[in-house]
Design a protein around this motif. Structure first.
Motif, mmCIF file in Angstrom:
data_model
loop_
_atom_site.group_PDB
_atom_site.id
_atom_site.type_symbol
_atom_site.label_atom_id
_atom_site.label_comp_id
_atom_site.label_asym_id
_atom_site.label_seq_id
_atom_site.Cartn_x
_atom_site.Cartn_y
_atom_site.Cartn_z
ATOM 1 N N TRP A 213 0.843 -1.209 0.000
ATOM 2 C CA TRP A 213 0.000 0.000 0.000
ATOM 3 C C TRP A 213 0.872 1.251 0.000
ATOM 4 N N LEU A 214 1.924 1.200 0.825
ATOM 5 C CA LEU A 214 2.832 2.341 0.931
ATOM 6 C C LEU A 214 3.457 2.656 -0.428
ATOM 7 N N ALA A 215 4.017 1.615 -1.062
ATOM 8 C CA ALA A 215 4.760 1.831 -2.312
ATOM 9 C C ALA A 215 3.834 2.076 -3.504
ATOM 10 N N ASP A 216 2.714 1.355 -3.548
ATOM 11 C CA ASP A 216 1.914 1.364 -4.788
ATOM 12 C C ASP A 216 0.672 2.249 -4.717
ATOM 13 N N THR A 217 0.267 2.614 -3.515
ATOM 14 C CA THR A 217 -0.922 3.459 -3.399
ATOM 15 C C THR A 217 -0.591 4.800 -2.746
ATOM 16 N N PHE A 218 -0.082 4.739 -1.514
ATOM 17 C CA PHE A 218 0.128 5.982 -0.761
ATOM 18 C C PHE A 218 1.068 6.956 -1.480
ATOM 19 N N ILE A 219 2.269 6.493 -1.794
ATOM 20 C CA ILE A 219 3.270 7.404 -2.368
ATOM 21 C C ILE A 219 2.776 7.978 -3.706
ATOM 22 N N PRO A 220 2.329 7.136 -4.643
ATOM 23 C CA PRO A 220 1.858 7.744 -5.904
ATOM 24 C C PRO A 220 0.619 8.619 -5.750
ATOM 25 N N THR A 221 -0.264 8.272 -4.824
ATOM 26 C CA THR A 221 -1.465 9.120 -4.646
ATOM 27 C C THR A 221 -1.057 10.519 -4.203
ATOM 28 N N VAL A 222 -0.153 10.587 -3.234
ATOM 29 C CA VAL A 222 0.290 11.896 -2.739
ATOM 30 C C VAL A 222 1.076 12.626 -3.828
#
Ligand SMILES: NC(=O)c1ccc[n+]([C@@H]2O[C@H](COP(=O)([O-])OP(=O)(O)OC[C@H]3O[C@@H](n4cnc5c(N)ncnc54)[C@H](O)[C@@H]3O)[C@@H](O)[C@H]2O)c1
Ligand SMILES: O=C(O)C[C@H](O)C(=O)O
Length: 327
Positions: A213-222
């Protein structure tokens, strides 16, 4: 106390419209500080800025002691205490920030010179106009008499976005989240760091416990939120950007809350391996009107690679503007 001179460039733009009324109602410097607004626009937009000034008058804000509108940078920055450099060409759909370097370079050189010529001794500069970090570098390069650390760029919007995304993921109020850091450039390479952040006093990365989630969702979303807003609104973020600009200056002047820090893009002193002089985002604590980089944080391999990538992009932007003779 004399009113504080606050100059806003691009005053007739979208961010300007969202920003000016809140500055005048005390959200920039607090409820006890009178402000004198200076609005800088290009000649074609001066009339629109005059319209905004009429509306500001019509609010009868007790803290607003005056408004001046000009298309002359020298006048706009004469005696300035807080300079909000917002005016720039916004990124259009599908355009990357690098494309904007040349177009915006021409704006920030004369503004740096005007700040150098006339700013007050305590001037604080926040660059919002993109590419913000490198525009700040350009303005700084043309203001050799102003202490270098007074030139900053905005990553507070990214910081706030990251807090909001994390709070939603963990179903906690945003106020539970502390010590979040945005590292690097205000661009898609920025790195929002959860390994040193806390949620309700607990390590945020551990609380999430989901590296995918951190690498594939959180970082790119922000990191791509700016582009997502442009896609959805057909225009870049405005009210949230104005809000972040207020937060940035407010904390710089009044201090960060005890037990927390914020993110600001500031000239690197070499901390955390970021080459000296690049205007890169760091975790900072503000106190007594000054900021300081939070030292001693552990940077794991995951974070290191991402910080290095964003910093490499900043170095490339710096080299590009050097090549264009802008610094
Ligand atoms: N750092 C961030 O987080 C962040 C967030 C959102 C937007 N932005 C950037 O902020 C900038 C402004 O966005 P906006 O939506 O208000 O754009 P906008 O186009 O609505 O307004 C820009 C204004 O700047 C004015 N301007 C242009 N050149 C100028 C100059 N030389 N001097 C004074 N004014 C000048 C224009 O006339 C216009 O009124 C853009 O570069 C955008 O990409 C940054
Ligand atoms: O990406 C942009 O140009 C818009 C802005 O920087 C943002 O982050 O919303």
């Amino acid at each position: 106390m004399a009113p504080v001179n606050v100059t806003v460039t691009g005053a007739a733009g979208q961010i300007g419209y969202a920003l000016l009324f809140r500055i005048a109602s005390g959200h920039l410097l607090g409820p006890d500080t009178q402000v004198n607004l200076r609005l800088l626009e290009i000649p074609q937009a001066v009339k629109a800025a005059e319209g905004t000034a009429m509306e500001l008058d019509d609010c009868a804000f007790p803290l607003l002691s005056g408004i001046e509108i000009t298309d002359d940078a020298k006048k706009a920055f004469d005696g300035v205490n807080v300079a909000l450099l917002v005016g720039a060409r916004p990124r259009a759909k599908g355009m990357e920030r690098g494309d904007l370097l040349e177009a915006n370079g021409g704006i920030f050189k004369p503004q740096g010179e005007a700040i150098n010529a006339g700013a007050a001794d305590d001037v604080r500069v926040l660059v919002v106009g993109n590419p913000a970090n490198t525009n700040a570098l350009i303005a700084q390069a043309h203001a050799p008499d102003v202490p270098r650390e007074r030139f900053t760029a905005m990553t507070r919007l990214d910081h706030n976005r990251a807090i909001s995304q994390l709070a939603a993921k963990l179903s906690v109020p945003v106020t539970e989240i502390k010590k979040l850091t945005i590292w690097g450039n205000h661009s898609a390479t920025q790195y929002p760091d959860l390994f040193n952040a806390e949620v309700g006093g607990r390590n945020a990365a551990e609380a999430v416990n989901d590296e995918a989630w951190l690498a594939d969702t959180f970082i790119p979303t922000v990191a791509k939120r700016g582009a997502a807003i442009i896609e959805a609104r057909g225009a870049s973020s405005a009210a949230s950007a104005a809000n972040a600009a207020l937060n940035h200056i407010h904390d710089w002047v009044n201090g960060t809350p005890e037990g927390d820090w914020t993110s600001m893009a500031i000239p690197s002193d070499g901390s955390y391996g970021v080459p000296e002089g690049l205007i890169s985002s760091f975790p900072v604590v503000c106190k007594d009107g000054k900021y300081e980089i939070v030292q001693g944080l552990e940077i794991n391999e995951f974070s290191r690679a991402r910080i290095d990538a964003s910093v490499a992009e900043l170095a490339e932007e710096r080299d590009a503007v050097k090549g264009l003779g802008l610094i």
